[in-house]
Design a protein around this motif. Structure first.
Motif, mmCIF file in Angstrom:
data_model
loop_
_atom_site.group_PDB
_atom_site.id
_atom_site.type_symbol
_atom_site.label_atom_id
_atom_site.label_comp_id
_atom_site.label_asym_id
_atom_site.label_seq_id
_atom_site.Cartn_x
_atom_site.Cartn_y
_atom_site.Cartn_z
ATOM 1 N N TYR A 168 0.961 -1.106 0.091
ATOM 2 C CA TYR A 168 -0.135 0.117 -0.091
ATOM 3 C C TYR A 168 0.912 1.427 -0.101
ATOM 4 O O TYR A 168 2.230 1.107 0.334
ATOM 5 C CB TYR A 168 -1.050 0.005 1.086
ATOM 6 C CG TYR A 168 -0.204 0.166 2.473
ATOM 7 C CD1 TYR A 168 0.269 -0.882 3.182
ATOM 8 C CD2 TYR A 168 0.144 1.511 3.051
ATOM 9 C CE1 TYR A 168 0.817 -0.692 4.430
ATOM 10 C CE2 TYR A 168 0.840 1.504 4.447
ATOM 11 C CZ TYR A 168 1.109 0.524 5.003
ATOM 12 O OH TYR A 168 1.883 0.481 6.193
ATOM 13 N N ASN A 211 -0.040 5.996 -0.014
ATOM 14 C CA ASN A 211 -1.202 6.824 0.394
ATOM 15 C C ASN A 211 -1.748 7.660 -0.432
ATOM 16 O O ASN A 211 -1.230 7.972 -1.623
ATOM 17 C CB ASN A 211 -0.729 7.847 1.638
ATOM 18 C CG ASN A 211 -0.200 7.207 2.767
ATOM 19 O OD1 ASN A 211 0.828 7.032 3.192
ATOM 20 N ND2 ASN A 211 -1.047 6.878 3.526
ATOM 21 N N LEU A 253 -6.212 3.660 2.798
ATOM 22 C CA LEU A 253 -4.887 3.423 2.322
ATOM 23 C C LEU A 253 -5.098 3.245 0.816
ATOM 24 O O LEU A 253 -6.225 2.554 0.453
ATOM 25 C CB LEU A 253 -4.028 2.016 2.824
ATOM 26 C CG LEU A 253 -3.722 2.580 4.275
ATOM 27 C CD1 LEU A 253 -3.180 1.028 4.958
ATOM 28 C CD2 LEU A 253 -2.697 3.569 4.385
ATOM 29 N N THR A 273 -4.368 0.488 -1.697
ATOM 30 C CA THR A 273 -4.002 -0.744 -1.456
ATOM 31 C C THR A 273 -3.813 -1.588 -2.776
ATOM 32 O O THR A 273 -4.941 -1.426 -3.609
ATOM 33 C CB THR A 273 -4.938 -1.424 -0.461
ATOM 34 O OG1 THR A 273 -5.119 -0.864 0.769
ATOM 35 C CG2 THR A 273 -4.511 -3.029 -0.288
#
Lengths: 237, 269
Positions: free
Chosen positions: B103, B105, B218, B220
């Motif tokens: 992940y 941001n 997040l 991901t």
């Protein structure tokens, strides 16, 4: 912003320190262009010559369609070829998607109408001049078509050059069917598209300058060959 | 004439010889664009080759198109970043298993001066988007059904706003890839959504910078394998090796060592 001057510097750098990867990209561009133009010429020149010197019922319709196809949008051709060669498409079993071969196929579809129509135009004017002559001597159709092609071979180099120009600068179709895969299907134009999307504008423009330079050298080489044969009398068949 | 023919023949032999031979075991990854643009695959490929012996070929399109291509069986495995779209893919029966493996941001980027002038300092991505909506600040949407576009739509949804109703005076859809969209946002002094790895690796930032982060969710990335019953051509055993590597300590270590701008681009799960 001095992206343009940076581009010249970076293209110079790219040429001076020609790395294996760039060479691979350039060679693949050449390879695809070479085969696409070769196949288009083998099919398109005889077809154009035949259409120009023959009259049959739907000739004008066929010619109109071919002329219209000169403006085929590459993205549409790319999608069409993708759908055919996709695993779920009718020729998917061949496993050709994302390979140089399928890129050549897409380009042949784009270039064939151009080669065919330009040949048509050149030979049509020859035909109006020599039609009577050939007929009065009862020369066979096939022989007269061959004579037209051989007689206009220097004009036909321009046709081949037009095909090369379209092929080497094309990106829309080959990025869809080739997938722009590193080391496998990445050519100069798709590399430029990738670098642009990464924001590497100077590198993208640098690659563009190399593309232009190679196209000029290639054209120059063909025109040089043409000039050499034009000057040599008795070098015809 | 013979002369010309022999030249053409010679040239074609040369061109044919210049083709590269591919002998190694290879798989095609249908992927989101962000991972390719950030240079992640280029970094990862030698490690995969070393530890699994498999060569990867990446077709980078938006998440939406990657899933569409995979439904046509044009690839061996899917690496994307849109949870809902991936779960939907599993539900259709094409997807077999889905593993989240790393992940980073989500961020909103915009003109540098906006951060201070418009009091965005310390605000979260949703708060900033609400202000953009209220003040009709220029916002650029990908509009291409990519993972980032799906994320943007879900953020508006969380704010109970409907982008279809936004006037085109400030809400613009490019329908282009991430790079083109960032470039347009930069030129227009507009805001847009992206992820940290894409932003760090993007070379033409101009006057834009990160104005806020997503503190709740997040970005991901998941690898989704494909059901061999739907696509018999896929190379399942090679794909399994790739998945195993990404889940192994070795794989995690490799991911965490990929850095952009002196920062970690992705974090292994």
């Amino acid at each position: 912003m001095n992206d343009i001057s940076e581009a010249f510097v970076s293209s110079l750098g790219l040429i001076l320190f020609l790395d294996a990867e760039l060479l691979e990209i350039i060679l693949l561009s050449f390879r695809i262009t070479f085969y696409a133009v070769l196949i288009s010429s083998i099919l398109g020149i005889p077809l154009g010559a035949f259409l120009a010197s023959t009259h049959f019922k739907f000739r004008n319709t066929v010619v109109s369609i071919l002329f219209g196809m000169m403006g085929l949008p590459p993205v549409v051709v790319g999608l069409f070829v993708y759908l055919i060669f996709s695993r779920s498409g009718s020729l998917g079993w061949m496993g050709l998607l994302y390979s140089p071969t399928v890129m050549i196929i897409a380009q042949v579809i784009l270039i064939l109408p151009i080669v065919c129509c330009l040949t048509f135009q050149i030979i049509e004017s020859l035909h109006t001049h020599y039609n009577e002559f050939f007929r009065s001597y009862r020369i066979a159709k096939l022989k007269s078509v061959i004579a037209y092609i051989v007689d206009s071979r220097f004009e036909l180099t321009t046709v081949v050059l037009a095909g090369i120009g379209r092929s080497i600068s094309e990106v829309g179709a080959i990025i869809i069917v080739g997938g722009n895969i590193d080391h496998i299907t990445r050519v100069m134009t798709t590399a430029i598209a990738l670098e642009t999307s990464k924001g590497n504008l100077d590198l993208a423009l640098g690659l563009g300058i190399i593309l232009l330079a190679t196209a000029i050298v290639l054209n120059g080489f063909i025109l040089f060959l043409r000039g050499k044969y034009l000057k040599t009398p008795g070098s015809t068949i | 004439m013979k002369n010309i023919l022999s030249r053409i023949l010679l040239l074609s032999v040369f061109v044919a010889l210049s083709s590269s031979n591919v002998l190694a075991d290879n798989i095609i990854i249908q992927s989101s664009t962000s991972l390719k643009n950030s240079g992640f695959y280029r970094y990862l490929a030698p490690f995969l080759k070393q530890y699994t012996g498999i060569e990867i070929r990446v077709v980078a399109v938006g998440t939406g198109q990657a899933i569409k291509n995979m439904k046509n069986c044009d690839g061996d495995v899917l690496i994307t970043h849109s949870r809902n779209a991936e779960l939907e893919f599993l539900k259709t029966g094409y997807g077999l298993e889905r593993f989240e493996f790393m992940y980073n941001n989500w961020v909103i980027v915009g003109p540098r001066k906006a951060k201070t002038e418009k009091n965005f300092v310390g605000l979260e991505i949703r708060e900033i988007m609400k202000i953009i909506y209220d003040r009709k600040e220029k916002f650029i949407s990908r509009g291409d059904n990519s993972g980032t576009h799906m994320k943007e739509l879900s953020l508006w949804k969380e704010l109970a706003l409907v982008p279809e109703e936004f006037p085109k005076t400030w809400y613009l859809e490019t329908g282009s890839g991430q790079g083109a969209t960032l470039m347009i946002a930069n030129e227009l002094g507009a805001f847009t959504i992206t992820d940290t790895a894409t932003w760090y690796s993007f070379k033409n930032k101009g006057e834009s910078e990160i104005v806020g982060y997503d503190n709740n969710d997040l970005n991901t990335y998941a690898i989704t394998t494909v059901n061999p019953e739907k696509c018999e051509n896929i190379k399942s055993s090679a794909v399994e090796k790739i998945v195993a590597f990404l889940k192994s300590d070795n794989g995690k270590n490799t991911i965490s060592k990929f850095r952009l701008n002196n920062a970690n681009a992705f974090f292994p799960i």
